[in-house]
Motif scaffolding. Structure first.
Motif, PDB file in Angstrom:
ATOM      1  N   ASP A  27       0.802  -1.207  -0.113  1.00  0.00           N
ATOM      2  CA  ASP A  27      -0.277  -0.074  -0.045  1.00  0.00           C
ATOM      3  C   ASP A  27       0.965   1.130  -0.030  1.00  0.00           C
ATOM      4  N   LEU A  29       0.616   4.166  -0.961  1.00  0.00           N
ATOM      5  CA  LEU A  29       0.144   5.473  -0.597  1.00  0.00           C
ATOM      6  C   LEU A  29      -0.996   5.063   0.495  1.00  0.00           C
ATOM      7  N   ARG A  30      -0.871   5.347   1.808  1.00  0.00           N
ATOM      8  CA  ARG A  30       0.480   5.450   2.413  1.00  0.00           C
ATOM      9  C   ARG A  30       0.713   4.249   3.547  1.00  0.00           C
ATOM     10  N   ALA A  31      -0.249   3.159   3.654  1.00  0.00           N
ATOM     11  CA  ALA A  31       0.062   2.528   5.048  1.00  0.00           C
ATOM     12  C   ALA A  31       1.381   1.751   5.011  1.00  0.00           C
ATOM     13  N   GLU A  72      -6.114   6.734   9.650  1.00  0.00           N
ATOM     14  CA  GLU A  72      -6.830   7.608   8.892  1.00  0.00           C
ATOM     15  C   GLU A  72      -8.265   7.222   8.586  1.00  0.00           C
ATOM     16  N   ASN A  85      -1.911   8.971   9.221  1.00  0.00           N
ATOM     17  CA  ASN A  85      -1.311   7.933   8.542  1.00  0.00           C
ATOM     18  C   ASN A  85      -0.029   8.590   7.672  1.00  0.00           C
ATOM     19  N   THR A 104      -6.294   1.920   8.621  1.00  0.00           N
ATOM     20  CA  THR A 104      -6.440   2.533   7.593  1.00  0.00           C
ATOM     21  C   THR A 104      -7.329   1.957   6.610  1.00  0.00           C
ATOM     22  N   ASN A 106      -7.603   0.972   3.514  1.00  0.00           N
ATOM     23  CA  ASN A 106      -7.279  -0.208   2.604  1.00  0.00           C
ATOM     24  C   ASN A 106      -6.133  -1.068   3.181  1.00  0.00           C
ATOM     25  N   GLY A 107      -4.986  -0.449   3.239  1.00  0.00           N
ATOM     26  CA  GLY A 107      -3.939  -1.130   3.970  1.00  0.00           C
ATOM     27  C   GLY A 107      -3.889  -2.042   5.080  1.00  0.00           C
ATOM     28  N   HIS A 204      -4.986   8.415  -6.007  1.00  0.00           N
ATOM     29  CA  HIS A 204      -5.056   8.712  -4.597  1.00  0.00           C
ATOM     30  C   HIS A 204      -3.832   9.567  -4.515  1.00  0.00           C
TER      31      HIS A 204
HETATM   32  C1  MLT Z   1      -5.190   3.527   2.938  1.00  0.00           C
HETATM   33  O1  MLT Z   1      -4.854   2.578   3.796  1.00  0.00           O
HETATM   34  O2  MLT Z   1      -6.090   3.342   2.272  1.00  0.00           O
HETATM   35  C2  MLT Z   1      -4.138   4.652   2.523  1.00  0.00           C
HETATM   36  O3  MLT Z   1      -2.891   4.261   3.398  1.00  0.00           O
HETATM   37  C3  MLT Z   1      -4.794   5.641   2.959  1.00  0.00           C
HETATM   38  C4  MLT Z   1      -4.194   7.096   3.121  1.00  0.00           C
HETATM   39  O4  MLT Z   1      -3.510   7.397   2.066  1.00  0.00           O
HETATM   40  O5  MLT Z   1      -3.823   7.278   4.191  1.00  0.00           O
END
Ligand code: MLT
Length: 240
Positions: A27, A29-31, A72, A85, A104, A106-107, A204
């Motif tokens: 992931d 961006l950014r996890a 986040e 995050n 987070t 998605n991550g 993103h």
């Molecule tokens: C996620 O897990 O979706 C990302 O890390 C979101 C983010 O950019 O903070």
């Protein structure tokens, strides 16, 4: 016997596909960039959880003053949480010696979804060679799981997965690429000489820049700046 390398370019991540494999979750961006940064800066461990309610419940069980709540929603810090995050927030001063609970969009969901596989690591562009070296020392197939965005494909994760495949090919001599891995590697090679621009063009990345996190996008697009390998042990990501 040759070792298969496959990439799941987005969700879903079926249990029967991930079970036998050594998995790297990406992931960019950014996890996973943030998790690598936190461990590099001395965090004792990062516990990925699915949503804020789970994070709060776990913090109460472990002792609220003994953990940092991180993560986040819509890219911003969650009310009542200690950190957001952004990798920039995870300084040695903030995280050294601390156990982090992180949620987070998605991550951390992807990390939870694959927790039953042979091994689970958190990979990003910043630590892709370190993770590739660690995977090369395992026996068995490699599965790279893109966290994706909004339940689907995310350009930055496909590029990150391709960068990892590219590094794996230099260290696993009998690698057998599956189509997802082939596609990700082709994509990475197309943009390798202009990685920062390619990452910044992703949906993103533009969302993050709009919210004031353009610096994070640049930081997350840097290749091999961290030598840390986050690996999941008993539900906690620690430095391998
Ligand atoms: C996620 O897990 O979706 C990302 O890390 C979101 C983010 O950019 O903070």
């Amino acid at each position: 016997m040759s070792r298969s390398i496959q990439v799941l370019l987005g969700p879903p991540w079926p249990a029967e596909v991930v079970r036998e494999a050594h998995v790297a979750v990406v992931d960019v961006l950014r996890a996973t960039t943030t998790i690598a940064t936190a461990l590099r800066n001395g965090a004792a461990g990062v516990i990925p959880v699915t949503d804020p309610a789970d994070a709060i419940a776990l913090s109460q069980r472990l002792g609220r003053d003994r953990v940092l709540l991180c993560g986040e929603q819509e890219a911003d810090r969650i009310e009542g949480f200690d950190l957001d995050n952004s990798p920039a927030s995870f300084t040695p001063e903030a995280v050294a010696g601390k156990t982090l609970i992180m949620t987070t969009t998605n991550g951390t969901r992807a990390l939870r979804a694959v927790s039953g596989s042979a091994s689970v690591r958190a990979a990003a562009l910043v630590n892709r060679t370190a993770v590739a070296d660690a995977l090369a020392h395992e026996y068995g197939d490699v599965l790279i799981v893109c966290a994706g965005e909004g339940g689907g494909f995310a350009l930055e994760d496909a590029i990150g997965a391709g960068a990892l495949v590219d590094a794996l090919l230099t260290s696993i001599s009998d690698a057998e690429l599956r189509d997802g891995a082939r596609a990700a590697a082709l994509l990475y090679r197309c943009v390798a000489t202009r990685l920062a621009d390619a990452i910044a063009s992703a949906d993103h990345a533009q969302h993050l820049a709009h919210k004031g996190f353009a610096g994070d996008v640049t930081r997350c697009a840097a290749l091999d700046t961290l030598d840390v390998v986050p690996i999941l042990r008993d539900g906690i990501l620690v430095a391998q």
